[in-house]
Design an enzyme around this catalytic site. Structure first.
Site, PDB file in Angstrom:
ATOM      1  N   HIS A   1       7.807  35.443  -5.398  1.00 55.52           N
ATOM      2  CA  HIS A   1       6.528  35.748  -4.743  1.00 55.52           C
ATOM      3  C   HIS A   1       5.861  34.434  -4.337  1.00 55.52           C
ATOM      4  O   HIS A   1       5.673  33.529  -5.165  1.00 55.52           O
ATOM      5  CB  HIS A   1       5.613  36.524  -5.687  1.00 55.52           C
ATOM      6  CG  HIS A   1       4.305  36.932  -5.054  1.00 55.52           C
ATOM      7  ND1 HIS A   1       4.223  37.748  -3.950  1.00 55.52           N
ATOM      8  CD2 HIS A   1       3.019  36.621  -5.379  1.00 55.52           C
ATOM      9  CE1 HIS A   1       2.951  37.935  -3.616  1.00 55.52           C
ATOM     10  NE2 HIS A   1       2.199  37.255  -4.476  1.00 55.52           N
TER      11      HIS A   1
ATOM     12  N   CYS B   1       5.353  38.709   1.609  1.00 49.80           N
ATOM     13  CA  CYS B   1       4.460  37.743   0.968  1.00 49.80           C
ATOM     14  C   CYS B   1       4.515  36.371   1.630  1.00 49.80           C
ATOM     15  O   CYS B   1       3.515  35.651   1.654  1.00 49.80           O
ATOM     16  CB  CYS B   1       4.760  37.640  -0.524  1.00 49.80           C
ATOM     17  SG  CYS B   1       6.451  37.121  -0.892  1.00 49.80           S
TER      18      CYS B   1
ATOM     19  N   ASP C   1       4.155  42.896  -0.966  1.00 51.71           N
ATOM     20  CA  ASP C   1       4.706  44.105  -0.359  1.00 51.71           C
ATOM     21  C   ASP C   1       5.970  43.823   0.449  1.00 51.71           C
ATOM     22  O   ASP C   1       6.344  44.601   1.317  1.00 51.71           O
ATOM     23  CB  ASP C   1       3.650  44.749   0.549  1.00 51.71           C
ATOM     24  CG  ASP C   1       3.158  43.794   1.628  1.00 51.71           C
ATOM     25  OD1 ASP C   1       3.588  42.620   1.626  1.00 51.71           O
ATOM     26  OD2 ASP C   1       2.339  44.214   2.467  1.00 51.71           O
TER      27      ASP C   1
END
Length: 1220
Positions: free
Chosen positions: A353, A218, A215
């Site tokens: 990510h 991370c 979101d």
């Protein structure tokens, strides 16, 4: 870059602490190949191992090895489930699966990774609490949250306190989606890296990538999970990082002046802010410099890993980030040793990510081999040995074993939840559910938690949030604002129906579950959610929805099943039930009681609790009696005598002849089966290979039959041919078992069983050897009463003879009912004729006088009355009332399912199956079981709201009762009969005096509903006083004037006037001339109007009025003749009663609904075509004396969406359009 090979199969999980395979059958389930073909299709059940969940789960024995919990969303291995056992009653489970498969209803939406709960906490829940944890701590003495500054710990939480902590995941949570192993593709991307780590740890999997939400936070999520296992400290990490950069900016600028321009530092610092939103199109985010800063904030190294190819490349895709700006002596834990590094990694080749790599609890601490230890980033390489303790082989230990205990973490969360409630007025778990059901389900992502919290708070304050008791899903009562403004759907509907909108009225829209008022200033409709009620869940479409409070608790109704587990309940559902603000193990038993004092008679219903595991919750007879007397006779002198009478009455009612005799009050939905929450019962374990829905007395072609093989057809034919033979054998076997069953318990050995309520004395159970006589009060359905004394040994047939002597009712006309709710006392089975009847001293029985039976000898008559269905009695005699109720529930469930599949409501579908209302039908059986069958007795069914039915003994069936017109047989065209009668009765009403209506001026008919004037009250409306009953909890109850019912009962049998469509052919010439005009249409017998709504000629109106007067005179003359003939046949004892009926019957019939003022004959029939399901207009007016022709049915217009209007002061939100 070559694609890495697929991962090898995972090793089997370790065995659970308590192995569920406690029997040979379950052991066979775990061994492949050890089951027969039949047993492969078994269904097993077990409980979720999460101590905060423990939901009951059902799964096929030969299905997937992992099971996803329907409550918390975790996925568990079968071996990890608790209390695994075989389900011997799969009917309800299969029924639920069938419903879901056919309707496409999967219940509550699948929980995404943010909403999966472990130990009662979801990721989103933790995110909401994180900002509070940045400013608050927990007081060790009180366990309450306190500001850090009040605890002398500064303004902001110091994340360095977590420098020596590390998270170790439990083995049972490794495969939990959203909490355990990451499923974003990292296992494949990092496969080679993880394999090298595995080889360095003796081929044991001890370092795994786990999930974090993507979101935009991370990196801090990954670090927070690596530290404590939850995303609780992401907010504090960002604030610590921003503060750290600001305080040490000069040192950072000096260290990285060759790599980072001075102008970039402002962006780097701003990116640390928790509320930072990057400019559109600018790829800003946390990067290596931020990881280096976090290592210095935590006083411990952070190792970033990548795929082997990425780590060997020249890019900075992997690195060791050392706390180089912090002295090494400050980077130690309480034991004095250096803080061990934590490990994070990229999840894909896109490198956008971060995910954490954590160890597994109970396994050896993971070691990172030397060849995978990346180079130091931003500082000299020789500092690695200074900040990381290296092993002899050059590797290092990751994480460590100092983990925060779950118990402490849950206490910390509970303390922060209190602060969240104080700040926002809503519980964070409720905000998390709102985000799940109202944002994620519509694809809305990226909404800030602050916005979700504000929206959830407003929805709670507006009473718009509801929770489904079956699925736990949230539903919102919401109507788009544009519908309520001029030009909107509901605004236009209200305007077209009621004309000018007024601020002193409430406007009800039943199809939208909405009640609105009108704002003349803004010219909009304003929803009143206090009067509005959501009637169905948006997910499962069930009716068990309740409002939700801000703290997340549910506004239960009496009888609702709560979420609290029950261990000692007799109802068997496993949960407690809400009743008057408390939670009980069982539903109460209910019985009526009559209070008489000072010439006043009051009837009340007593709700009695007697089997609670907590004795203090059991009802106390003296307390109950005192409350009743105080409620109805407050301050009366000498009322102690009445209290004592009430005590004796309650003791008689609650004295149990059998301690297992438990008949709780019937609450609709109180035991509705939840998802994965059905308890197994003792039935045959043979599972069906196909699921087929069949209707009563009809043959259904099933989907499976379309592609059946020849073998399948042969098997099906054999089953069909042999079914009756097998059923007969089964019946004979049951008879033999019952006849040969010895009585092993001597009457003298039966102990007295006192009540579980310590302050409530009870009678001893029934014993056939007692020497006392029993006095029984007997009441007949025609009003006669008597007290009969029975001997202890009185048999069923002796009881019949006593009743025959007392009331002159032959045994073959007696239907004896006893208990509450009344159930039929069946004749003894073969060989048990000498058994005494199961009645106690003080019991009451009701005699229903059967009608329409051929008279014969006593022996043959008794046989025809009770033993016609001996085979059926033999089969069903053992069934308890609970099993019969479950059978009826399943039939109703299937009916509702079929109606939904056909795209119709239950009534529209059921009226096409008249056999359901005849003997053997489901509605017939429900009424017979619940209240008994008596000619003229009325009832309502909760599945058919707005419909009232009456039992017709002569035809032995239920018929539809329409308030003002009479009774109609159920059939596909019954609605056409009702609508035709509406037009006829409305036409008749035009000739009556408007002043004669008791509700004149209070109600106005509209095209879509009824408008009640706000300033007037219906004081002179008489409520229905007949034999009406409600089966279960219907949403509304019709109220019928007894005078109108008596009058209309006479009219129904009147043959003096023909109301059929053929009567219009013999009209006088004036109507012939009128009908010749193509624009004239007929709206009722003798009434015509213009199709385009224009006024017709006054002469024609006058002719219509005279014609209607002649018709009314003819009707009254016919009534008089019919009543005179009827009176002549009655006995002299009934003469006075019949005179009263004649007077009330010949009185002009007054409709309880007033007509519009002035009433126009040009109203047209289209506006009267309202649905009786949602509006009671047709119920008020309707009667059917003629059948609508086929052409009329084909030409009937589509009925418009309807709406009602009600007083603004009305508080009945369940049925806004109540009528009398």
């Amino acid at each position: 870059m070559s694609q890495p090979p697929p991962p090898p199969p995972l090793p089997p999980p370790p065995p659970p602490p308590e192995a569920p395979q406690t029997s040979s059958s379950l052991a066979a389930a775990a061994s492949p190949g050890g089951l027969s073909k039949r047993r492969d299709r078994r269904i097993l059940s077990g409980s979720c191992p999460d101590p905060k969940c423990q939901a009951r789960l059902f799964f096929p024995a030969s299905g997937s090895v992992s099971i996803e919990c329907t409550e918390c969303g975790q996925r568990h291995e079968q071996q990890q489930l608790l209390g695994v056992e075989e389900v011997t009653d799969p009917d309800v489970v299969l029924h639920n699966l069938l419903r879901n498969a056919l309707l496409g209803v999967t219940g509550a939406p699948k929980k995404n990774t943010e909403l999966v709960k472990v130990m009662g906490l979801s990721n989103y829940h933790c995110k909401l609490l994180s900002p509070i944890l940045a400013r608050y701590g927990m007081d060790k003495q009180t366990g309450r949250a306190k500001l850090l500054r009040d605890m002398n710990q500064g303004e902001l939480f110091d994340c360095a306190l977590l420098g020596d902590r590390a998270f170790l995941i439990e083995p049972e949570h490794v495969n939990t989606v959203g909490y355990g192993k990451d499923r974003s593709g990292s296992l494949l991307y990092l496969h080679d890296t993880l394999e090298d780590i595995k080889r360095a740890n003796k081929s044991q999997e001890c370092l795994i990538p786990v999930h974090v939400d993507g979101d935009g936070h991370c990196l801090v999520h990954a670090v927070s999970r690596a530290l404590v296992g939850r995303e609780l400290f992401w907010h504090a990490l960002r604030e610590n990082l921003k503060q750290h950069f600001q305080q040490h900016l000069a040192r950072y600028q000096a260290l990285f002046h060759d790599f980072i321009d001075a102008a970039e530092w402002e962006d780097i610092i701003n990116e640390c802010d928790p509320l930072f939103v990057p400019p559109e199109g600018v790829p800003l985010g946390l990067r290596n410099i931020h990881i280096f800063g976090l290592a210095n904030v935590l006083h411990r190294p952070i190792i970033l890993l990548d795929s082997l190819s990425g780590m060997r490349s020249s890019g900075d895709y992997s690195a060791t980030f050392l706390p180089g700006l912090i002295p090494a002596e400050k980077c130690t834990g309480r034991d004095g040793h250096l803080n061990k590094p934590i490990c994070i990694a990229w999840s894909s080749s896109g490198r956008n990510h971060y995910i954490p790599l954590v160890g597994i609890k109970g396994a050896a601490l993971p070691k990172l081999p030397m060849n995978l230890l990346p180079k130091a980033w931003g500082v000299p390489q020789d500092l690695i040995k200074k900040y990381i303790k290296l092993e002899e082989d050059g590797g290092c230990v990751i994480g460590g074993d100092r983990s925060l205990q779950d118990k402490y973490l849950l206490r910390l969360v509970a303390a922060m939840e209190e602060v969240f409630m104080d700040k926002h007025g809503i519980h964070p778990s409720l905000v998390a559910d709102v985000h799940q059901y109202f944002y994620r389900r519509t694809g809305v992502i990226g909404v800030q938690p602050e916005e979700v919290t504000a929206a959830a708070k407003k929805a709670v304050m507006d009473n718009r949030l509801h929770k489904c008791l079956l699925y736990g899903a949230l539903s919102e009562l919401h109507v788009p604002s544009e519908w309520l403004a001029p030009g909107g759907k509901l605004y236009n509907l209200a305007k077209s129906t009621h004309g000018q909108l007024r601020p002193d009225k409430n406007y009800s829209f039943p199809l939208n579950n909405l009640v609105c008022s009108y704002d003349p200033v803004k010219d909009v409709l304003l929803p009143d959610y206090g009067l509005s009620n959501l009637t169905a869940c948006n997910w499962c479409h069930g009716s068990s929805v309740r409002r939700v409070r801000g703290d997340g608790s549910i506004v239960y109704l009496d009888g609702d099943r709560t979420n609290s587990r029950s261990t000692g309940g007799k109802c068997g559902c496993g949960f407690k039930h809400f009743w008057e603000g408390k939670e009980y193990d069982n539903l109460p038993e209910a019985f009526p009681i009559t209070l008489e004092w000072g010439g006043r008679v009051v009837r009340e219903t007593v709700y009695w609790f007697q089997y609670e595991s907590d004795p203090s919750l059991n009802s106390n007879v003296y307390d109950v009696a005192m409350k009743l007397v105080t409620k109805h006779f407050p301050g009366e002198f000498g009322s102690e005598i009445l209290v004592q009478k009430v005590v004796h009455t309650i003791l008689h009612q609650t004295a149990k002849k059998n301690p297992d005799d438990y008949t709780p009050v019937n609450i609709d939905g109180a035991h509705a089966q939840r998802v994965g929450d059905v308890q197994g019962q003792e039935l045959e374990s043979q599972l069906p290979t196909k699921i087929i829905l069949t209707g009563q007395k009809t043959k259904t072609l099933h989907k499976e039959e379309l592609n059946m093989s020849k073998t399948e057809r042969t098997i099906q034919q054999n089953i069909t041919e042999q079914a009756s033979v097998m059923q007969k054998r089964k019946t004979e076997k049951l008879k033999q078992e019952q006849k040969g069953q010895p009585r092993t318990v001597s009457p003298s050995t039966i102990r007295d069983g006192p009540s579980s309520a310590p302050a409530t004395p009870t009678k001893a159970p029934y014993s056939p050897t007692t020497s006392k006589e029993k006095k029984i009060r007997i009441t007949t359905n025609d009003g006669r009463q008597s007290m009969v004394t029975l001997k202890p040994s009185t048999t069923f047939f002796e009881l019949q003879e006593s009743i025959a002597r007392e009331f002159n009712i032959p045994p073959y006309l007696q239907c004896i009912r006893y208990g509450f709710p009344p159930k039929e006392l069946m004749p003894p089975q073969a060989g048990m004729e000498k058994e005494p009847v199961p009645l106690q001293h003080g019991d009451r029985i009701t005699i229903e006088i059967l009608k329409g039976r051929a008279e014969g000898g006593p022996s043959t008559a008794a046989h025809s009355a009770h033993t016609v269905k001996q085979e059926e009695i033999a089969v069903t005699g053992k069934l308890s009332s609970k099993e019969l109720q479950e059978q009826a529930d399943k039939e109703m469930y299937s009916l509702c399912l079929l109606a939904t599949l056909m795209g119709e409501d239950v009534w529209s579908y059921a009226k096409g199956l008249p056999h359901m209302f005849q003997q053997g039908g489901v509605f017939y059986n429900i009424m017979k079981k619940t209240m008994g069958m008596a000619d003229g007795k009325h009832c309502t069914f909760p599945h058919l709201p707005g419909k009232t039915f009456v039992y017709n003994a002569s035809e032995d069936r239920l018929e539809l009762c329409v308030d003002a017109a009479g009774h109609f047989p159920i059939g596909p065209d019954v609605e056409d009969l009702v609508k035709e009668a509406v037009s006829q009765v409305r036409a008749e009403a035009t000739t009556r005096s408007r002043e004669s209506s008791p509700s004149h001026g209070l109600l106005k008919l509209g095209s879509g509903g009824v408008v009640k004037k706000k300033s007037e009250q219906l004081h002179n409306v008489t409520a229905f006083q007949g034999k009406g009953h409600s089966l279960g909890t219907a949403s509304s109850h019709p109220h019928i004037d007894p005078r109108a019912r008596e009058t209309l009962a006479v009219r129904k049998h009147n043959t003096g006037t023909d109301f059929s469509n053929s009567s219009i052919k013999t009209e006088p010439p004036v109507f012939t001339a009128a009908s010749s005009n193509s624009e004239l249409i007929r709206i009722a017998p003798g009434v015509v109007t213009m199709r385009d709504g224009r006024q017709i000629d006054p002469d024609v109106v006058e002719a219509q009025r005279k014609k209607l007067q002649e018709m009314v005179s003819s009707i009254q003359a016919s009534m008089d003749k019919h009543l005179r003939d009827q009176s002549a046949e009655q006995a002299p004892s009934d003469l006075s009663q019949r005179k009263v009926e004649v007077v009330s019957s010949v009185r002009p019939v007054n409709l309880q609904t007033g007509l519009p003022e002035p009433f126009s004959l040009t109203g047209g029939t289209e506006n009267l075509n309202t649905e009786t399901t949602d509006s009671h207009v047709a119920d008020v007016l309707g009667a059917a004396f003629a059948t609508r022709s086929k052409a009329q049915k084909e030409n009937s217009m589509e009925e418009p969406e309807e709406m009602d209007s009600q007083d603004a002061e009305t508080t009945n939100t369940t049925e806004p359009m109540d009528h009398s």
